[in-house]
Design a protein around this motif. Structure first.
Motif, mmCIF file in Angstrom:
data_model
loop_
_atom_site.group_PDB
_atom_site.id
_atom_site.type_symbol
_atom_site.label_atom_id
_atom_site.label_comp_id
_atom_site.label_asym_id
_atom_site.label_seq_id
_atom_site.Cartn_x
_atom_site.Cartn_y
_atom_site.Cartn_z
ATOM 1 N N ASP A 46 0.848 -1.708 0.144
ATOM 2 C CA ASP A 46 0.323 -0.454 -0.108
ATOM 3 C C ASP A 46 0.896 1.302 0.082
ATOM 4 O O ASP A 46 0.187 2.461 -0.728
ATOM 5 C CB ASP A 46 -0.763 -0.277 1.427
ATOM 6 N N VAL A 47 1.321 1.369 0.614
ATOM 7 C CA VAL A 47 2.707 2.310 0.852
ATOM 8 C C VAL A 47 3.594 2.822 -0.007
ATOM 9 O O VAL A 47 3.114 4.126 -0.983
ATOM 10 C CB VAL A 47 3.461 2.329 2.430
ATOM 11 N N SER A 48 4.388 1.851 -0.626
ATOM 12 C CA SER A 48 4.784 2.105 -2.425
ATOM 13 C C SER A 48 4.134 2.463 -3.129
ATOM 14 O O SER A 48 4.612 3.369 -3.763
ATOM 15 C CB SER A 48 5.698 0.548 -2.625
ATOM 16 N N GLU A 49 2.677 1.986 -2.667
ATOM 17 C CA GLU A 49 2.043 2.653 -4.520
ATOM 18 C C GLU A 49 1.582 3.906 -4.348
ATOM 19 O O GLU A 49 1.702 4.591 -4.869
ATOM 20 C CB GLU A 49 0.842 1.637 -4.845
ATOM 21 N N THR A 50 1.480 4.118 -3.214
ATOM 22 C CA THR A 50 1.243 4.914 -2.778
ATOM 23 C C THR A 50 1.668 5.974 -3.408
ATOM 24 O O THR A 50 1.625 7.577 -3.577
ATOM 25 C CB THR A 50 0.550 5.549 -1.529
ATOM 26 N N PHE A 59 -0.831 9.182 -12.811
ATOM 27 C CA PHE A 59 -1.446 8.064 -12.274
ATOM 28 C C PHE A 59 -2.398 9.105 -11.605
ATOM 29 O O PHE A 59 -1.683 9.546 -10.362
ATOM 30 C CB PHE A 59 -0.012 7.180 -11.581
ATOM 31 N N ARG A 60 -3.693 8.352 -11.157
ATOM 32 C CA ARG A 60 -4.550 9.328 -10.113
ATOM 33 C C ARG A 60 -4.623 8.576 -8.921
ATOM 34 O O ARG A 60 -4.822 7.294 -9.184
ATOM 35 C CB ARG A 60 -5.602 9.665 -10.929
ATOM 36 N N ASP A 61 -5.444 9.170 -7.975
ATOM 37 C CA ASP A 61 -5.559 8.934 -6.275
ATOM 38 C C ASP A 61 -6.205 7.782 -6.633
ATOM 39 O O ASP A 61 -6.020 6.479 -5.939
ATOM 40 C CB ASP A 61 -5.557 9.673 -5.863
ATOM 41 N N ASN A 62 -7.137 7.096 -7.708
ATOM 42 C CA ASN A 62 -7.959 6.625 -7.801
ATOM 43 C C ASN A 62 -8.090 5.074 -8.715
ATOM 44 O O ASN A 62 -8.519 4.282 -9.064
ATOM 45 C CB ASN A 62 -9.816 7.375 -7.872
ATOM 46 N N ASP A 63 -6.626 5.310 -9.539
ATOM 47 C CA ASP A 63 -6.408 4.644 -10.220
ATOM 48 C C ASP A 63 -5.526 2.973 -9.087
ATOM 49 O O ASP A 63 -5.110 3.213 -8.621
ATOM 50 C CB ASP A 63 -4.771 5.194 -11.172
ATOM 51 N N SER A 64 -7.013 1.467 -9.683
ATOM 52 C CA SER A 64 -6.475 0.975 -9.164
ATOM 53 C C SER A 64 -5.294 -0.294 -10.016
ATOM 54 O O SER A 64 -5.005 -0.627 -8.828
ATOM 55 C CB SER A 64 -7.782 0.120 -8.973
#
Length: 221
Positions: A46-50, A59-64
């Motif tokens: 989670d941290v690395s992806e953020t 990459f937008r915040d809501n990109d999954s």
């Protein structure tokens, strides 16, 4: 356009390393956009992806997902993510369905002349990791064979350079951009790939170029 195929960092989520990357790559990213494939060193927690999303503006915040496509002047660039959580070293599930949809849609579009596929982990490593293939490498290769518009499949991961043609699919491994090279397997040279498109001639040229501007290999595709 410029494409970086992952392992930007040594330690995933390290913001100081990101700052160093942007500083050293400034001469490139000031004149052309940068696009990224995620490598194993970028991490998939989670941290690395953020942090990855914060660093990579598109990459937008809501990109999954971290796989996507770029269309530019009749060229279609597909960027895959080989490190999805629970699916590392593979292209499967939703991403594989998406990839097939991309290839199907571009096969019949007149505004797409060439397709290039970028990813971090190669289907078939040729150097230090030879034999440690992408989990579904054969499935991916059979898929790529079906689409004549695919001009090259480009990966990284191994710290070296190699090119091989497998049943008409052109595979490049370009991992000589800064980390310590793997010696003893061939291709142990710092380099980058330059893809040149000649609209009038309908020609694609790929050169592997060393840090002293020497031509390592030169292909017309």
């Amino acid at each position: 356009l410029s494409f970086c195929l992952g392992d930007i960092l040594h330690v995933s989520g390290n913001e100081a390393e990101w700052e160093n990357f942007w500083r050293y790559s400034k001469p490139v990213n000031e004149i052309m956009p940068y696009y990224f494939a995620r490598g194993n060193h970028e991490g998939n927690d989670d941290v690395s992806e953020t942090i990855f999303k914060e660093q990579i503006a598109f990459f937008r915040d809501n990109d999954s997902t971290f796989y996507y496509a770029i269309h530019y002047k009749k060229q279609h660039f597909i960027i895959l993510d080989t490190y999805i959580r629970g699916q590392s070293n593979s292209v499967t599930s939703d991403q594989l369905i998406w990839l097939k949809g991309q290839l199907d849609s571009t096969a019949y579009l007149s505004n797409v002349e060439n397709v290039f596929v970028f990813m971090h982990h190669p289907l078939y490593p040729q150097g230090k990791y030879k034999g440690i293939n992408l989990y579904n490498a054969d499935e991916m290769h059979e898929l790529f064979k079906e689409y004549s518009k695919i001009r090259a499949v480009v990966a990284s991961h191994e710290h070296s350079y190699s090119y091989y043609d497998k049943e008409g699919v052109k595979y490049f491994i370009t991992g000589g951009a800064g980390a310590q090279l793997y010696s003893g397997y061939g291709g142990d040279v710092y380099h980058y790939l330059k893809i040149s498109l000649y609209e009038d001639e309908k020609r694609v040229n790929i050169k592997a170029i060393g840090i002293f501007n020497e031509i390592i290999e030169d292909f017309d595709l």
